[in-house]
Every structure is written in structure tokens, then in C-alpha cells.
Design a protein around this motif. Structure first.
Motif, mmCIF file in Angstrom:
data_model
loop_
_atom_site.group_PDB
_atom_site.id
_atom_site.type_symbol
_atom_site.label_atom_id
_atom_site.label_comp_id
_atom_site.label_asym_id
_atom_site.label_seq_id
_atom_site.Cartn_x
_atom_site.Cartn_y
_atom_site.Cartn_z
ATOM 1 N N TYR A 102 0.829 -1.207 0.000
ATOM 2 C CA TYR A 102 0.000 0.000 0.000
ATOM 3 C C TYR A 102 0.857 1.248 0.000
ATOM 4 C CZ TYR A 102 -3.634 3.302 1.526
ATOM 5 O OH TYR A 102 -4.506 4.361 1.619
ATOM 6 N N MET A 107 -2.430 5.302 -3.781
ATOM 7 C CA MET A 107 -3.523 4.331 -3.705
ATOM 8 C C MET A 107 -4.682 4.807 -2.833
ATOM 9 S SD MET A 107 -1.150 0.915 -3.360
ATOM 10 C CE MET A 107 -2.523 -0.203 -3.091
ATOM 11 N N VAL A 116 -10.378 -1.544 1.196
ATOM 12 C CA VAL A 116 -9.427 -2.027 2.200
ATOM 13 C C VAL A 116 -10.049 -1.886 3.581
ATOM 14 C CG1 VAL A 116 -7.338 -1.619 0.851
ATOM 15 C CG2 VAL A 116 -8.268 0.237 2.241
ATOM 16 N N ALA A 156 -3.401 0.426 6.777
ATOM 17 C CA ALA A 156 -2.271 -0.442 6.420
ATOM 18 C C ALA A 156 -1.329 -0.498 7.611
ATOM 19 C CB ALA A 156 -1.549 0.078 5.177
ATOM 20 N N TYR A 317 1.408 -2.758 4.054
ATOM 21 C CA TYR A 317 0.462 -3.714 3.495
ATOM 22 C C TYR A 317 -0.948 -3.453 4.052
ATOM 23 C CZ TYR A 317 4.889 -6.068 2.591
ATOM 24 O OH TYR A 317 6.180 -6.342 2.205
ATOM 25 N N ALA A 318 -1.923 -3.507 3.149
ATOM 26 C CA ALA A 318 -3.333 -3.348 3.519
ATOM 27 C C ALA A 318 -4.051 -4.682 3.318
ATOM 28 C CB ALA A 318 -3.986 -2.268 2.658
#
Length: 427
Positions: A102, A107, A116, A156, A317-318
Motif C-alpha cells: 500500500y 492508492m 481495504v 495499512a 500492506y493493507a
């Protein structure tokens, strides 16, 4: 997940998730109940993880699945130039990846589209506010419009950290500068000896990284964070930002920044430094592995002196709102803050999320960790300026090129940045 508490069964809490289905999140919202748990089930589970950066994702996957052999995480790597476009389409598809690398700037459309998960319930269950550096979570938090960072929900978790600093050639520079004035004096001494003081790749992002590093040590940290985070009424048109831009212009006039900088790519600037053609290079720790391979023990690192502050970001990271295994995906995110993951992140050339883990070893990575630790622990990490709006990087690179060429004034440079900010956030 080594702590016994992480093997407990479900905590008994639950969240109701409202997410938009369909491409772009334009369909009617759907509601889904999630029982939040810190347990990893014993039956086989398969997750997919979409990402673009090579290190340290694969090594982190391997570390987590060694602890949980019933869990399989399938990596899906896409080249950087294609990733942002493809991940937006992938996350809105009927079969999105369970986890995705992410970027909060590029994004941010995933958040208002409901693609998400809000990680707040897992952050509370695992105690992430105590396990991750606060600044690394702030920039991954936003309101539902994804226009203001450092507030609202967490979308995230960081998987490895980076920091902007100064690499130096130990054959040329014998003593690390302790103040900005000492750094300027060192560059002057190098220039007088016939060597280029600073390699700068202003054709790409290397130019604005110099300005960014200067702003870190001359500016008001809270005011800068507010601007990048999108706080109402924030501005980059400040005396300290003008001072940073003027200092960059002065370095050009003094010959510290080469006249060829605007025609130099980041990779060429790095190669020039590695070949001993300059004494200093301002960039992030992502260059450390290549520089140490080329220069061995002759390369060192320090943060631009002035304040215990430096720009940094994270591989983050999501979790997809459509995943069938949100608790297992969250367990992977929690693993990223573990001592074992810290060693993996460090060996991959990044700074560990757990900044207090004893890493051992030496060399350049240890110098970077030694410089970075106090900054991370004192909440001195600040975001990069291109996070401030989706189009900001398109203003930063040519703007600094204008400063270097003498065609742009500090006032005009900062006005262009603020215009981009106003267009995104509202003036």
C-alpha cells in the motif's frame, strides 16, 4: 508470533464492515460482520499478497509461514510502473488479493471505495500503537475521503522502514559533521581539493530529496506534518521552506551541487558517488546494499545534522475488505513488528519496524540503524513531501530543477507546491 497472548482464541469483539462492491466502489454498499481474533486457525489457509518491492516481502512471507505451516501466502509481484494501475483494478475485482502493498498517496482511492479494511480493531487487539513507531502508523491512517492523514482509521501496517540521510566516502571525509554549518564546511573543503562535494540526480527524485532533507532540519516539524497530512489551513509557503530552497540555490552557486545535476538520473548520481567521484550522496537507506557492495567499508551514513528528524516511509500492506481470512491476514501484519521480522527487514536493507531489536552485525546497515533508532523512537520520522497530494511529485521534481537552473525562485517553487495541495484538499 512468539508471545503467548497471540495464541489466544477470539477476543470476543466484532466489527461490522461496510464496503462497496464492483469496480471503483460505485455499487451499493454491502454489510459484513467480522469477529476479530488474534488466533491463527489450525486448518489450511491460503492468502494472496500483491506487491511490487522485491525485498523484503518474500522473506517476510517465508518467516511467517515457518511459524504457521498451515498458512500459505502466494506472492503476486508486479513491476513498479504497472503496480499502481493494476492493484486498483485488482482490489475492485471479484477476486482481489487478500493483502496488498500500500502507498498512501498513490492508492488513496482504495479507502473511499471501501476496498481495504479499517485495521483499528486488530490494532487495538494486538497493541500496535506500542509495537509500531507512531509516525509509521500516522501516515497510514486517514479520514474516509483519504485526503487527510494522521487521523481517522488505520488502513495499512508497515512492513519495513526507510530513512533519508547522507552517505559519505570515508576515504574523502574523515569526520562526520555534527551541524549543518559543519556539513557545508566539509563540502567546501572537498570542493577546494578538486573533488565534487555532492552527487545529485535531479533528473528524477534526487533533487527534491536534497530540499526535503534541508527542510527536515530547518523547518517546523509539526507544521510540515500538518501540510503533508492535509490539515485544514496548512501551508508549505513558510519561512523555513523558503530557507531550505534558498540554501539549495546557494549550494549550486558555491559549486556544492554540480551544474549537470538536472541531466543526471538517480542511478547515475549513485554510481558517481560509488566510484569516488563525489564525497556525499543524499538518498535513502534503500541504496545501502548496492553502495556497500561497491565500496565495502569505505561508505558511511549519517542523518543531515540539525535536528533529530528525518523523512522516512515504509513498505506497507493493507487487507482487502473482501478477504475470507481477515484475522490470518492481520496476524501476518502483526508478525511484521516482531523481533524475527526485524532481522529479516534489516538483512533486506531496510530499517526494522521493531526499532529496539538488537540486530548485531556491523558495517553500513548498522550505521544506518544506529542513526535511525533515536529518530524513530522519538517520533522524529516525517513523511516525504510527495504524499501531500496525488500530483505533488510532478511539482517537486521540475520545481527543484528550476531552483538548480536559476529559473525558479523559492517563492514560485513553494507556490506551485501549495497550488497542488489546494487543488486536492481545498484552499
Amino acid at each position: 508470533m512468539t508471545a503467548p497472548a497471540r495464541w489466544l482464541a477470539a477476543l470476543g469483539s466484532a466489527i461490522t464492515l461496510t464496503a462497496c462492491a464492483g469496480t471503483g466502489g460505485t455499487a451499493a454498499p454491502t454489510t459484513r460482520q467480522i469477529d476479530v481474533s488474534t488466533a491463527v486457525p489450525g486448518e489450511p489457509v491460503t492468502l494472496t499478497l500483491a506487491y511490487t518491492d522485491d525485498p523484503p516481502t518474500k522473506a517476510l512471507i517465508e518467516g511467517f509461514t515457518r511459524q504457521h505451516p498451515n498458512v500459505t501466502i502466494k506472492p503476486q509481484q508486479t513491476p513498479f510502473n504497472d503496480y499502481i494501475k493494476s492493484i486498483k483494478l485488482g482490489m475492485s475485482s471479484d477476486q482481489p488479493p487478500d493483502l496488498a502493498q500500500y502507498n498512501p498517496g498513490a492508492m488513496n482511492s482504495l479507502v473511499p471505495a471501501g476496498l481495504v479494511l479499517d485495521l483499528g480493531p486488530w490494532s487495538k487487539a494486538y497493541g500496535w500503537d506500542k509495537r509500531f513507531p507512531p509516525a509509521s502508523l500516522e501516515v497510514l491512517s486517514s479520514d474516509k475521503s483519504a485526503k487527510r492523514f494522521g487521523t481517522g482509521a488505520l488502513y495499512a501496517a508497515p512492513g519495513a522502514l526507510s530513512v533519508l540521510g547522507v552517505f559519505y566516502n570515508k576515504k574523502i571525509v574523515k569526520e562526520v559533521p555534527k551541524t549543518l554549518a559543519e556539513f557545508e564546511a566539509a563540502m567546501g573543503k572537498v570542493k577546494d581539493s578538486g573533488t565534487a562535494p555532492l552527487s545529485v540526480g535531479a533528473l528524477q527524485v534526487g533533487g527534491f530529496q536534497v530540499w526535503n532533507a534541508l527542510l527536515n532540519v530547518t523547518g517546523d516539524v509539526d507544521a510540515y506534518r500538518s501540510w503533508v497530512y492535509g490539515a485544514s489551513g496548512a501551508t508549505i509557503e513558510t519561512d523555513s521552506a523558503r530557507q531550505a530552497a534558498q540554501t539549495l540555490i546557494d549550494w549550486v552557486a558555491k559549486g556544492y551541487i554540480p551544474a549537470s545535476a538536472n541531466a543526471t538520473a538517480d542511478s547515475d548520481a549513485q554510481a558517481s558517488f560509488a566510484q569516488g567521484k563525489s564525497a556525499f550522496l543524499i538518498t535513502g537507506n534503500w541504496a545501502a546494499a548496492a553502495l556497500e557492495k561497491s565500496m565495502g567499508g569505505d561508505v558511511g551514513f549519517f542523518l543531515l545534522p540539525g535536528k533529530n528528524v528525518a523523512s522516512g516511509a515504509s513498505v506497507a500492506y493493507a487487507i482487502s475488505s473482501k478477504t475470507k481470512n481477515p484475522n490470518v491476514a492481520a496476524a501476518f501484519l502483526d508478525y511484521l513488528s516482531s523481533p524475527e521480522a526485524a532481522k529479516i527487514q534489516f538483512e533486506a536493507g531496510f530499517m526494522p519496524v521493531d526499532t529496539r531489536t538488537a540486530l548485531g552485525g556491523g558495517g553500513l546497515p548498522q550505521e544506518i540503524a544506529t542513526a535511525f533508532g533515536p529518530v524513530a523512537q522519538s517520533n522524529g520520522i516525517v513523511p516525504f513531501p510527495d504524499f501531500a497530494s496525488p500530483g505533488m511529485i510532478d511539482k517537486l521534481t521540475p520545481g527543484v530543477q528550476g531552483l538548480i537552473s536559476g529559473k525558479t525562485t523559492p517563492q514560485d517553487f513553494l507556490r506551485s507546491l501549495q497550488t497542488s495541495w489546494d487543488e486536492h484538499h481545498g484552499s
